[in-house]
Each structure stands twice: as structure tokens, then as C-alpha cells.
Design a protein around this motif. Structure first.
Motif, mmCIF file in Angstrom:
data_model
loop_
_atom_site.group_PDB
_atom_site.id
_atom_site.type_symbol
_atom_site.label_atom_id
_atom_site.label_comp_id
_atom_site.label_asym_id
_atom_site.label_seq_id
_atom_site.Cartn_x
_atom_site.Cartn_y
_atom_site.Cartn_z
ATOM 1 N N MET A 1 0.825 -1.197 0.000
ATOM 2 C CA MET A 1 0.000 0.000 0.000
ATOM 3 C C MET A 1 0.869 1.260 0.000
ATOM 4 O O MET A 1 0.635 2.176 -0.764
ATOM 5 C CB MET A 1 -0.922 -0.036 1.232
ATOM 6 C CG MET A 1 -1.872 1.103 1.300
ATOM 7 S SD MET A 1 -3.107 0.919 0.024
ATOM 8 C CE MET A 1 -4.211 2.185 0.462
ATOM 9 N N PHE A 2 1.887 1.271 0.872
ATOM 10 C CA PHE A 2 2.781 2.435 0.960
ATOM 11 C C PHE A 2 3.543 2.641 -0.343
ATOM 12 O O PHE A 2 3.721 3.771 -0.791
ATOM 13 C CB PHE A 2 3.757 2.262 2.133
ATOM 14 C CG PHE A 2 4.801 3.319 2.207
ATOM 15 C CD1 PHE A 2 4.470 4.590 2.639
ATOM 16 C CD2 PHE A 2 6.104 3.066 1.816
ATOM 17 C CE1 PHE A 2 5.426 5.587 2.696
ATOM 18 C CE2 PHE A 2 7.072 4.045 1.862
ATOM 19 C CZ PHE A 2 6.728 5.305 2.317
ATOM 20 N N VAL A 3 3.968 1.541 -0.947
ATOM 21 C CA VAL A 3 4.731 1.625 -2.200
ATOM 22 C C VAL A 3 3.858 2.214 -3.303
ATOM 23 O O VAL A 3 4.321 3.047 -4.094
ATOM 24 C CB VAL A 3 5.280 0.237 -2.590
ATOM 25 C CG1 VAL A 3 5.893 0.264 -3.969
ATOM 26 C CG2 VAL A 3 6.274 -0.244 -1.568
ATOM 27 N N GLN A 4 2.602 1.813 -3.367
ATOM 28 C CA GLN A 4 1.704 2.326 -4.402
ATOM 29 C C GLN A 4 1.430 3.815 -4.210
ATOM 30 O O GLN A 4 1.388 4.567 -5.187
ATOM 31 C CB GLN A 4 0.401 1.550 -4.397
ATOM 32 C CG GLN A 4 0.570 0.120 -4.862
ATOM 33 C CD GLN A 4 -0.708 -0.688 -4.685
ATOM 34 O OE1 GLN A 4 -1.592 -0.300 -3.926
ATOM 35 N NE2 GLN A 4 -0.788 -1.820 -5.381
ATOM 36 N N ILE A 5 1.247 4.248 -2.967
ATOM 37 C CA ILE A 5 1.014 5.669 -2.696
ATOM 38 C C ILE A 5 2.250 6.480 -3.047
ATOM 39 O O ILE A 5 2.160 7.528 -3.695
ATOM 40 C CB ILE A 5 0.605 5.869 -1.222
ATOM 41 C CG1 ILE A 5 -0.767 5.245 -0.974
ATOM 42 C CG2 ILE A 5 0.599 7.353 -0.855
ATOM 43 C CD1 ILE A 5 -1.184 5.216 0.477
ATOM 44 N N THR A 6 3.413 5.986 -2.636
ATOM 45 C CA THR A 6 4.663 6.679 -2.945
ATOM 46 C C THR A 6 4.888 6.761 -4.448
ATOM 47 O O THR A 6 5.262 7.820 -4.972
ATOM 48 C CB THR A 6 5.851 5.954 -2.280
ATOM 49 O OG1 THR A 6 5.591 5.826 -0.890
ATOM 50 C CG2 THR A 6 7.146 6.705 -2.502
#
Length: 101
Positions: A1-6
Motif C-alpha cells: 500500500m505504501f509503495v503504491q502511494i509513494t
């Protein structure tokens, strides 16, 4: 999730700065006043610097950490920081030049 937002944030930054670079490039080329040409060139440098920094972050942070990828990302980061610094410096110079006249 964090990777996609970043990744989404970095891609948005890259697209915004890409459009800013293209816009200022066209304004720079069509301008006849040297002071305004310098301001547009400085803004173009700043946009390109931010874009290269974002590209280097994608290169170094979001993919597997191979040595070649990290080295290329670091080189892109350094070039982007230099472009950003030169753009800020030139923007200040041409801004002061504009206010003097």
C-alpha cells in the motif's frame, strides 16, 4: 500500500514538472526580452531538477536494490540537485535584475 502511494505521488510530481519544463521551454524560446528569457530558463531548470530527483527516488527506492540501479539513481539525484540549485540561483539573479529596471 505504501509503495503504491509513494509511486503515485512521485509519478504525479514527474508529470507536473514535465509539463512545467515543456511550458517554460516554449516560453523561453518565444521570449525576446533577455531578462524574461532568463527567468523562464531558471524555472525550466528548477522543474527539470525536481523531476530528476523524483526519477532518482523511483529508481533507488521502488525497485530492487541492485548496485547498478543505486549508482545510476545517485548520479541522477546529483544532476537533479545541481539543476535545482542552478535554477534557484539563476531565478534569484534574474528576479533582482527585473526589479532593478
Amino acid at each position: 500500500m505504501f509503495v503504491q502511494i509513494t509511486q503515485g505521488i512521485l509519478m504525479a510530481v514527474i508529470l507536473l514538472t514535465l509539463f512545467g519544463s515543456v511550458y517554460n521551454s516554449f516560453k523561453y524560446r518565444s521570449q525576446t526580452d533577455h531578462k524574461l528569457r532568463g527567468l523562464h530558463a531558471a524555472k525550466m531548470n528548477m522543474c527539470m531538477g525536481i523531476m530528476m530527483i523524483a526519477i532518482s527516488f523511483i529508481q533507488m527506492l521502488l525497485f530492487s536494490g541492485s548496485t547498478v540501479r543505486v549508482v545510476i539513481g545517485a548520479i541522477i539525484l546529483l544532476v537533479g540537485l545541481f539543476n535545482l540549485f542552478a535554477g534557484i540561483r539563476n531565478h534569484g539573479f534574474f528576479n533582482r535584475m527585473n526589479s532593478d529596471t
